[in-house]
Design a protein around this motif. Sequence first.
Motif, PDB file in Angstrom:
ATOM      1  N   PHE A  17      -5.603  13.204   9.458  1.00  0.00           N
ATOM      2  CA  PHE A  17      -6.369  12.113   9.271  1.00  0.00           C
ATOM      3  C   PHE A  17      -6.939  11.391  10.721  1.00  0.00           C
ATOM      4  O   PHE A  17      -7.431  11.301  11.470  1.00  0.00           O
ATOM      5  N   GLY A 179      -3.934  -0.819  -0.742  1.00  0.00           N
ATOM      6  CA  GLY A 179      -4.778   1.086  -0.349  1.00  0.00           C
ATOM      7  C   GLY A 179      -5.562   0.848   0.784  1.00  0.00           C
ATOM      8  O   GLY A 179      -6.044  -0.449   1.630  1.00  0.00           O
ATOM      9  N   ASN A 181      -8.864   2.890   2.066  1.00  0.00           N
ATOM     10  CA  ASN A 181      -9.671   1.680   1.871  1.00  0.00           C
ATOM     11  C   ASN A 181      -9.915   0.083   1.491  1.00  0.00           C
ATOM     12  O   ASN A 181     -11.200   0.023   1.313  1.00  0.00           O
ATOM     13  N   ASN A 236      -5.793   5.584   6.356  1.00  0.00           N
ATOM     14  CA  ASN A 236      -5.853   6.735   5.088  1.00  0.00           C
ATOM     15  C   ASN A 236      -4.089   7.327   5.988  1.00  0.00           C
ATOM     16  O   ASN A 236      -3.328   7.443   5.674  1.00  0.00           O
ATOM     17  N   LYS A 239      -0.828   5.481   7.012  1.00  0.00           N
ATOM     18  CA  LYS A 239       0.055   5.012   5.210  1.00  0.00           C
ATOM     19  C   LYS A 239       0.628   6.211   5.659  1.00  0.00           C
ATOM     20  O   LYS A 239       1.712   6.090   4.509  1.00  0.00           O
TER      21      LYS A 239
END
Length: 300
Positions: A17, A179, A181, A236, A239
């Motif tokens: 990512f 999260g 997103n 993403n 994390k």
Amino acid sequence: MTPQPTENLDTPRGLAFAVTAYLLWGFLPLYMKALSHIPAAEVVAHRVIWSVPVAGALLIVLRRTKDLQAALKNPRMLGMACITAALISLNWGIYVWSIAAGRALDAALGYYINPLFSIALGAILLREPLGKAQMAAVALAAAAVVVLTLEAGRVPWVAVGLTLTWGFYAFFKKSLPIGPNQGFLLEVLILLAPALGYFAYLTATGSSSFGGSLSDTSLLLGCGVVTAVPLIVYANGAKLVRLSTMGILQYIAPTMIMLAAVLLFGEEFGQARMIAFPMIWAALVIYTVPMVRQMRKRAG
């Protein structure tokens, strides 16, 4: 709402990512240069406005809108998101202005310094171990900033501004208990009201570039995709890897920005930059080599 735990480890998925996000950001100056005739504040407003439907559609497809609804009712979460939203909007403004003003090399410098600033933040605020090589790398980057400051007679504010805003954004983003997103959509929703207000003002005064020509309108509409997609991919990745690792991978983007500035935009490298940039590249090598060795040992 239960905060999501963040493991302080590097994962292959997170690395994929991160690399993808930085490659996308490496090509972004080409897009921003096409918008250089439009004021930076207007471009930033459209980056916010058109990011909302892109990020919102993603959450609907992933069926994760409940987390966002819960976050909107959580004062602590909203407070943290306001901080990250403010930081990312400042970062966007400085970046867009620097490309339009022919200061892409300064932007590249800022993003070169940022990995080492992230290392320092990780050590100070997250207590991530910092070895002698890493401390030497941070010191070398600081010396490079001093070289540029002495040559110009002033602090390279574009580079420093991008370093500080993005470095702290990465730090708070990693700590945001939601999260990635959902977090990005929450940020642009927070920024949506002032962005729409500014857009309405420009429209009312007849100074809006949106609708003026097909090319300008299309480019401004596309700001949503070129803004949201890399940031969502980055979030993403953030994390799933350590803050220091996320920082060191960032040299991919400034290398591409630097090449675009010199080869495509015709910016002058200059004597001070000829000294400062190699100092920062050396700092990145000093930090990266031990890190790669450690990753190979863990893999073995």
